[in-house]
Design a protein around this motif. Structure first.
Motif, mmCIF file in Angstrom:
data_model
loop_
_atom_site.group_PDB
_atom_site.id
_atom_site.type_symbol
_atom_site.label_atom_id
_atom_site.label_comp_id
_atom_site.label_asym_id
_atom_site.label_seq_id
_atom_site.Cartn_x
_atom_site.Cartn_y
_atom_site.Cartn_z
ATOM 1 N N ARG A 30 0.844 -1.206 0.000
ATOM 2 C CA ARG A 30 0.000 0.000 0.000
ATOM 3 C C ARG A 30 0.879 1.256 0.000
ATOM 4 N NH1 ARG A 30 -5.282 0.716 0.567
ATOM 5 N NH2 ARG A 30 -4.870 2.700 1.587
ATOM 6 N N LEU B 148 -0.575 5.191 -1.241
ATOM 7 C CA LEU B 148 -1.888 5.362 -0.612
ATOM 8 C C LEU B 148 -1.739 5.544 0.890
ATOM 9 C CD1 LEU B 148 -3.818 2.532 -2.495
ATOM 10 C CD2 LEU B 148 -3.877 4.987 -2.956
ATOM 11 N N THR C 272 -1.869 4.759 4.586
ATOM 12 C CA THR C 272 -1.755 3.436 5.190
ATOM 13 C C THR C 272 -1.723 3.552 6.708
ATOM 14 O OG1 THR C 272 -0.500 2.701 3.276
ATOM 15 C CG2 THR C 272 -0.356 1.334 5.218
ATOM 16 N N LEU D 194 -15.392 2.023 -8.585
ATOM 17 C CA LEU D 194 -14.025 2.485 -8.413
ATOM 18 C C LEU D 194 -13.273 2.235 -9.703
ATOM 19 C CD1 LEU D 194 -12.219 3.629 -6.162
ATOM 20 C CD2 LEU D 194 -11.595 1.299 -5.613
ATOM 21 N N TYR E 155 -6.247 2.332 -6.268
ATOM 22 C CA TYR E 155 -7.148 2.220 -5.123
ATOM 23 C C TYR E 155 -7.772 0.832 -5.024
ATOM 24 C CZ TYR E 155 -6.692 7.138 -4.036
ATOM 25 O OH TYR E 155 -6.186 8.355 -3.682
ATOM 26 N N GLU E 156 -8.067 0.226 -6.166
ATOM 27 C CA GLU E 156 -8.603 -1.141 -6.167
ATOM 28 C C GLU E 156 -7.602 -2.109 -5.538
ATOM 29 O OE1 GLU E 156 -10.490 -3.228 -9.568
ATOM 30 O OE2 GLU E 156 -10.892 -1.187 -10.268
ATOM 31 N N GLY F 207 -5.099 -1.337 -3.609
ATOM 32 C CA GLY F 207 -4.931 -0.956 -2.207
ATOM 33 C C GLY F 207 -6.049 -1.485 -1.334
ATOM 34 N N GLN F 208 -7.275 -1.450 -1.851
ATOM 35 C CA GLN F 208 -8.409 -1.962 -1.092
ATOM 36 C C GLN F 208 -8.304 -3.477 -0.892
ATOM 37 O OE1 GLN F 208 -10.428 0.133 0.355
ATOM 38 N NE2 GLN F 208 -11.438 -1.554 1.392
ATOM 39 N N MET F 209 -7.841 -4.162 -1.933
ATOM 40 C CA MET F 209 -7.655 -5.611 -1.798
ATOM 41 C C MET F 209 -6.601 -5.920 -0.735
ATOM 42 S SD MET F 209 -7.843 -7.090 -5.618
ATOM 43 C CE MET F 209 -8.868 -6.299 -6.823
ATOM 44 N N TYR G 32 -6.016 -4.052 1.855
ATOM 45 C CA TYR G 32 -6.645 -3.800 3.158
ATOM 46 C C TYR G 32 -7.461 -5.005 3.616
ATOM 47 C CZ TYR G 32 -5.653 0.898 4.875
ATOM 48 O OH TYR G 32 -5.055 1.990 5.439
ATOM 49 N N GLU G 33 -8.042 -5.730 2.676
ATOM 50 C CA GLU G 33 -8.772 -6.947 3.041
ATOM 51 C C GLU G 33 -7.818 -7.975 3.662
ATOM 52 O OE1 GLU G 33 -10.989 -8.323 -0.360
ATOM 53 O OE2 GLU G 33 -11.905 -6.350 -0.615
#
Length: 108
Positions: free
Chosen positions: A36, A41, A43, A79, A84-85, A87-89, A91-92
């Motif tokens: 990230r 992004l 973090t 999105l 960002y996609e 980065g979101q993955m 975060y999961e």
């Protein structure tokens, strides 16, 4: 030749998943955070979250969603930024590892 971001994501994703499967949650957490940061992004920092921080974030999100209906949320635009996609993955993955590494971060 420089590796493109999608390839880096694929490598990081596989690495995070394999470390998690090997129950190396701390390392999995670190790899996901590092990726990230590489994306540039915002973090989280890997440190315990206070009860105050958890409640503050809960209130902030409640305020943001206060006037939104389920339909408003459903109709949000997709999105379209790959960074960002990805980065979101990550975060999961971070959330899954945080449960084992730093449980107070899980709600954030």
């Amino acid at each position: 030749k420089d590796i493109d971001t999608k390839e880096k994501f694929t490598v990081s994703d596989i690495r995070v998943r394999s470390l998690f499967a090997a129950e190396k949650w701390n390392e999995s957490f670190d790899v996901a955070l590092d990726f990230r940061r590489q994306l540039g992004l915002p973090t989280l920092k890997k440190k315990p979250a206070s009860k105050f921080a958890i409640i503050r974030e809960y209130i902030r999100v409640r305020r943001l969603l206060k006037t939104k209906t389920a339909e408003d949320i459903f109709n949000l635009s997709a999105l379209d930024d790959e960074r960002y996609e990805m980065g979101q993955m990550m975060y999961e993955h971070i959330a899954a590892s945080a449960f084992h590494v730093e449980p107070t971060m899980f709600p954030l």
